[in-house]
Design a protein around this motif. Structure first.
Motif, PDB file in Angstrom:
ATOM      1  N   UNK A 182      -5.675   2.868 -11.241  1.00 27.96           N
ATOM      2  CA  UNK A 182      -5.375   3.166  -9.786  1.00 27.96           C
ATOM      3  C   UNK A 182      -4.762   1.944  -9.213  1.00 27.96           C
ATOM      4  N   UNK A 183      -5.527   0.539  -9.674  1.00 32.86           N
ATOM      5  CA  UNK A 183      -5.087  -0.795  -9.077  1.00 32.86           C
ATOM      6  C   UNK A 183      -3.933  -1.300  -9.776  1.00 32.86           C
ATOM      7  N   UNK A 184      -3.864  -0.919 -11.081  1.00 28.93           N
ATOM      8  CA  UNK A 184      -2.829  -1.428 -11.824  1.00 28.93           C
ATOM      9  C   UNK A 184      -1.557  -0.509 -11.560  1.00 28.93           C
ATOM     10  N   UNK A 185      -1.555   0.421 -11.050  1.00 25.67           N
ATOM     11  CA  UNK A 185      -0.340   1.549 -10.717  1.00 25.67           C
ATOM     12  C   UNK A 185       0.172   1.113  -9.262  1.00 25.67           C
ATOM     13  N   UNK A 186      -0.812   0.430  -8.415  1.00 28.63           N
ATOM     14  CA  UNK A 186      -0.370  -0.144  -7.044  1.00 28.63           C
ATOM     15  C   UNK A 186       0.296  -1.481  -7.317  1.00 28.63           C
ATOM     16  N   UNK A 187       0.246  -2.253  -8.187  1.00 32.09           N
ATOM     17  CA  UNK A 187       0.952  -3.364  -8.237  1.00 32.09           C
ATOM     18  C   UNK A 187       2.396  -3.110  -8.422  1.00 32.09           C
ATOM     19  N   UNK A 188       3.079  -2.389  -9.155  1.00 34.60           N
ATOM     20  CA  UNK A 188       4.606  -2.249  -9.012  1.00 34.60           C
ATOM     21  C   UNK A 188       5.036  -1.696  -7.902  1.00 34.60           C
ATOM     22  N   UNK A 189       4.098  -0.571  -7.180  1.00 36.00           N
ATOM     23  CA  UNK A 189       4.519  -0.060  -5.899  1.00 36.00           C
ATOM     24  C   UNK A 189       4.307  -1.154  -4.777  1.00 36.00           C
ATOM     25  N   UNK A 190       3.574  -2.222  -4.694  1.00 38.29           N
ATOM     26  CA  UNK A 190       3.519  -3.334  -3.739  1.00 38.29           C
ATOM     27  C   UNK A 190       4.899  -3.984  -4.008  1.00 38.29           C
ATOM     28  N   UNK A 191       5.154  -4.418  -5.273  1.00 32.94           N
ATOM     29  CA  UNK A 191       6.258  -5.098  -5.593  1.00 32.94           C
ATOM     30  C   UNK A 191       7.731  -4.274  -4.884  1.00 32.94           C
ATOM     31  N   UNK A 192       7.896  -3.191  -5.317  1.00 31.17           N
ATOM     32  CA  UNK A 192       8.790  -2.228  -4.868  1.00 31.17           C
ATOM     33  C   UNK A 192       8.958  -2.076  -3.379  1.00 31.17           C
ATOM     34  N   UNK A 193       7.826  -2.122  -2.476  1.00 28.00           N
ATOM     35  CA  UNK A 193       7.718  -2.199  -1.255  1.00 28.00           C
ATOM     36  C   UNK A 193       8.348  -3.179  -0.628  1.00 28.00           C
ATOM     37  N   UNK A 194       7.824  -4.739  -1.366  1.00 29.35           N
ATOM     38  CA  UNK A 194       8.298  -5.870  -0.746  1.00 29.35           C
ATOM     39  C   UNK A 194       9.721  -6.030  -1.089  1.00 29.35           C
ATOM     40  N   UNK A 195      10.407  -5.288  -2.183  1.00 27.34           N
ATOM     41  CA  UNK A 195      12.005  -5.408  -2.124  1.00 27.34           C
ATOM     42  C   UNK A 195      12.506  -4.494  -1.105  1.00 27.34           C
TER      43      UNK A 195
END
Length: 164
Positions: free
Chosen positions: A16-29
């Motif tokens: 779950x934590x590893x899946x949140x990493x790209x989601x956080x990057x996408x949200x920042x962009x």
């Protein structure tokens, strides 16, 4: 509780934590969609004062070294060749669009010790403050020859903001 169950819970949490990493990057962009792209370099750079090799560390919002700019290829560290000319500064990095900082957009040149994910010896980073559209940003570089870079760029900065 059985060890197998605990192991499974830890593995699920890790996934779950590893899946949140790209989601956080996408949200920042997505939040930074209003950041304009750097302008293209002119075909004639003018009089080239020097070219310097090193590492591109990050571009952040000016005054906030934790707020990384993630759009327009500015989000990832890489090797860089920095060319200083009388008309501006050109950052050339492999695999990303070149970044042209016109002389009129340069605000200051400073030394820094840290930014979002990099800590070095005191004053080991060169920090170029400049305007990107209407936003002030700070680009952090770790150059092989920082003193020569600062000597080349300082004459083209606003007088009151030249590096000492």
């Amino acid at each position: 509780m059985d060890r197998g169950i605990l192991l499974a819970l830890v593995l699920v949490l890790l996934v779950v934590l590893l899946a949140l990493l790209p989601l956080g990057w996408y949200a920042r962009r997505r939040r930074q969609k209003d950041v304009v792209a750097p302008i293209s370099a002119p075909t004639d750079l003018g009089t080239v004062v020097g070219s310097f090799a090193g590492k591109y560390v990050a571009t952040t919002a000016s005054g906030d070294p934790y707020d990384r700019i993630a759009v327009h290829g500015l989000g990832f560290r890489s090797a860089v060749t920095v060319t200083v000319s009388d008309t501006g500064v050109l950052l050339v990095r492999p695999g990303t669009p070149d970044v042209w900082i016109p002389r009129a957009d340069l605000l200051s040149l400073q030394r820094a010790t840290w930014t979002i994910d990099r800590v070095v010896e005191p004053g080991g980073l060169q920090l170029i403050e400049w305007t990107l559209g209407s936003r002030a940003v700070a680009t952090y570089l770790r150059l092989d020859n920082p003193a020569a870079f600062e000597a080349a760029l300082s004459p083209y900065l606003p007088i009151e903001r030249q590096a000492s």
